[in-house]
Design a protein around this motif. Structure first.
Motif: not given
Length: 258
Positions: A1-6, A29-34, A115-119
């Motif tokens: 599930m993509t988490y969205k931060i504004a 850097e921690l391995g997430h896609t952004v 959209l398929i991203f971690d964040f």
């Protein structure tokens, strides 16, 4: 599930774009896609990745006004797993024209679905118009960077009113946290306002504080996030700590009960 931060604040010059870029890089850097989303007509986030806004086509404006698919707009940044929906001066047209569209408040939210991203990290303009409204309606979490300065703190009043409106009308689940930036521990006024903010917002403030650091300015000139430009600098360490704090918060608030 993509988490969205504004990242948003009505006051400009509070290290909003710098924070978007630094947190995004630390997540990668921690391995997430952004995926970063530049919603500002100044296009500083786009510029920070070495992309010339005047040569960007299509941009985020086409997503908002012409229903362009984000996958046709997103660009690679040169950093693996870090992508951007770039901006240019056409976003000013979106600010003016969006309110004439039915259901315009949720345009960005609809565009980002699937959209398929971690964040997805959204950089908002320094005013509370249609673009910021769209960003906050799409977000799971709002981070408000602010300086320990009177005008920056005063602008939080309008931000809190907007949060109340959004929770009541559009995005009931929107959460927020306050991030203190450009802080000087030697400045008495900074220390005083820091204590006042803690008293007022309590757990609504992030524990990590971003202090002043000339390395941040150098990283902007270099066209690299501070995490990559000066990985052992004070600001790089603080943004890494901030990212870990945000990740812990995300995990705590999204965990499903057994």
């Amino acid at each position: 599930m993509t988490y969205k931060i504004a990242f948003a604040n009505e006051k400009g010059g509070v290290a909003k774009t710098t924070s978007v870029l630094s947190v995004s890089a630390a997540l990668v850097e921690l391995g997430h896609t952004v995926l970063m989303v530049d919603m500002d007509a100044q296009a500083n986030l786009t510029l920070a990745m070495g992309i010339e806004p005047g040569k960007v086509s299509p941009s985020i404006a086409q997503i908002l006004l012409s229903s362009a698919e984000p996958v046709t707009v997103q660009l690679e940044t040169g950093i693996p797993n870090l992508f951007i929906l770039p901006s240019n001066n056409e976003i000013s047209m979106a600010e003016r024209m969006l309110p004439s569209h039915a259901g315009y408040e949720m345009t960005l939210s609809r565009a980002l679905e699937g959209l398929i991203f971690d964040f997805i990290i959204i950089d908002c303009p320094p005013h509370l118009g249609a673009l910021t409204l769209n960003a906050l309606n799409a977000a799971d979490l709002l981070i408000m960077p602010t300086q320990a300065e009177y005008f920056s703190v005063y602008a939080l009043r309008n931000m809190m009113n907007l949060i109340k409106r959004i929770r009541a009308q559009y995005n009931q689940q929107l959460k927020y946290r306050l991030l203190l930036t450009m802080f000087s521990r030697r400045n008495r006024i900074h220390r005083t306002l820091f204590e006042q903010l803690h008293t007022t917002f309590g757990s609504g403030m992030l524990e990590t504080v971003i202090e002043m650091d000339t390395k941040l300015r150098e990283s902007q000139i270099a066209g690299l996030p501070i995490i990559y430009h000066a990985p052992k600098s004070r600001s790089a360490l603080q943004y890494r700590a901030l990212t870990q704090e945000v990740l812990a918060y995300v995990q705590e608030t999204t965990e499903q009960p057994a």
